[in-house]
Design an enzyme around this catalytic site. Sequence first.
Site, mmCIF file in Angstrom:
data_model
loop_
_atom_site.group_PDB
_atom_site.id
_atom_site.type_symbol
_atom_site.label_atom_id
_atom_site.label_comp_id
_atom_site.label_asym_id
_atom_site.label_seq_id
_atom_site.Cartn_x
_atom_site.Cartn_y
_atom_site.Cartn_z
ATOM 1 N N ASP A 1 0.826 -1.207 0.000
ATOM 2 C CA ASP A 1 0.000 0.000 0.000
ATOM 3 C C ASP A 1 0.864 1.262 0.000
ATOM 4 O OD1 ASP A 1 -2.791 0.524 -0.269
ATOM 5 O OD2 ASP A 1 -2.735 1.566 1.647
ATOM 6 N N GLU B 1 0.372 10.835 5.351
ATOM 7 C CA GLU B 1 0.154 9.402 5.202
ATOM 8 C C GLU B 1 1.458 8.694 4.843
ATOM 9 O OE1 GLU B 1 -3.701 8.466 3.563
ATOM 10 O OE2 GLU B 1 -2.764 6.864 2.376
ATOM 11 N N GLU C 1 -11.018 6.501 -2.067
ATOM 12 C CA GLU C 1 -10.980 6.940 -0.667
ATOM 13 C C GLU C 1 -12.089 6.279 0.157
ATOM 14 O OE1 GLU C 1 -8.261 8.140 -0.072
ATOM 15 O OE2 GLU C 1 -8.085 10.314 -0.313
ATOM 16 N N GLU D 1 -9.696 -2.757 -6.188
ATOM 17 C CA GLU D 1 -9.627 -2.837 -4.725
ATOM 18 C C GLU D 1 -9.758 -4.291 -4.256
ATOM 19 O OE1 GLU D 1 -8.863 -0.673 -2.354
ATOM 20 O OE2 GLU D 1 -8.717 1.121 -3.597
#
Length: 553
Positions: free
Chosen positions: A378, A420, A472, A542
Amino acid sequence: MSNDVLLSFVGGFPDKRSVCNNVCESFYGVAIDGCYRLLNNYGNEFERPDTGRKTEEVDDVTVLKNGVEGNLCLATCMKRNCVSREIVESVYFAEGIRNMVAAEGEERRVRYVKFDVWRAFFVRYGMEEVELSMSSLYQASTRFHPCMESFDDYLSELNESFNGRCYNLSGDKIKDLKRLMPGNRIMRESSTTYASSYLPMVAPRSNESSIISVKGSGRKSADYHSFMKHSLPVYKRSLKAFRVQKRSIDLAIRAQCISLMQALAIRENPPIERLKITAIGTTLRTKMEQTGKRLSCFAQALNIPFSFNTIMATHLKDINQDMFDITEDETVAKITVTETWLRKHRHLYDGATRHPFICSIRDGNIDISAFKTWLGQDYIFVRAFVPFVASVLTKAYKGSDDGNGDVEVILGGVAALHDEISWFKKEAFKWGVQLSSIVPQKANQEYCRFLESLISPEVEYKVAAVAFWAIETIYQESFAHCLEDDSKTPPELKETCQRWGNESFGQYCNSLRNIVDRQLEKASDDVITKAEATLLRVLEHEVDFWNMSHGRT
Ligand SMILES: Cc1ncc(CNC=O)c(N)n1
């Protein structure tokens, strides 16, 4: 927006509405209410009081019955622990399979129905045959990708098995086909035969009976996969959709209102004081008024306080809220584009936000090595996400009609990504994950490539914004799920879940959703179609990303 309906599965009594809905929706995801109505009418139309009949004639239809639980088995091509199979079952077909099997039971029989009959039926109910839109084609193609690389793989496999005779099967040939079915093996072991009512799309070359059905398997399997496998190539050849024609609008309005009223009537605490329906039209005032009268009777029968009003407008675009007779304490329910999509693609959406990887965090039985894989991968994804978000920002700015603060919201997103990335570094250190040596895995590479493709100036702001919102939001919903009261998320993973699952990230996702809905309100059909296809691709990427992290691909 597209109103295409892909035809595949039909069957059932009116009281099996949910069966039809679920099957239809989970198979093709493009079914609309109008289609459910027709599906159910179909069952009704041909309803036979004698459900125990044994003949298997052309033009027959299947009756779905409540009955024993069944268990679908895809083992003929996918092993039980095969991740593709899990996706097929859980993401695409779960509801449909469960309902279909549970609703059939011991009496299942194979039925054949000619395509022409089917086609005539749709025509009779005011449907016209049209070419599929891009979004439906896209939908159709995504349905099958988990188990096969492409339609063509399917095609060549099928041609091999059946010497190319697959497109034009007559009664005898269907029998051959059934004999060749892998499901046959299981069938011999069992004295129970289930029947199924698959009405796949077929474009017959002659007027022979040419629906392929699958005789599957008793208690162990309904061999759903065989059905898919053998109907798909046929399906490809005749990709067509039916669209509701104008003259059936009255029917459509009535059917939808009636479902709504029925749903309201069975609630213990009716959520509304009065149901006010306003019909808007440019023509056919008397017809609308007649519809209103019928609906009033129906509402009265169900004891629902009801009023009906008609508005005539020269153009649908001239309609605004002032034309409705609204008092201060009333609201006009407006269904946004994103809401429509999320309803329509519920299965896929839930597949992305309630993935086994996420559930394993929530249930406290996550394999830490899978978590570490996710973390490292990620990090790479988020780095690729930065230029994408920057491109959305640029497009929002250039869009020039930004009186609504799109730029500020997106800028907030860019700023948060800075944090992040630092968080990923810190977290990786904590878990002993060496970020510099991580090689992106296939699913990640593909997702990053997809992001890059969206950076292109040719991709409209509205389309890119949809991707941004979806990316998101999926993380937000997934991780928020791990923070719910009854979750058993391990304490050392709470911070990760907080990162995306917290309330303010939720509000940010809502702002993105508002941006998207506002943008799409004034978008062309073409852009809306592209945006919907983009949403689906995000959902799929995803799911693939979670699968990759889960380490089972
Ligand atoms: C694969 C994936 N999807 C969405 C997000 C959330 N967006 C930015 O952080 C993410 N980090 N990774």
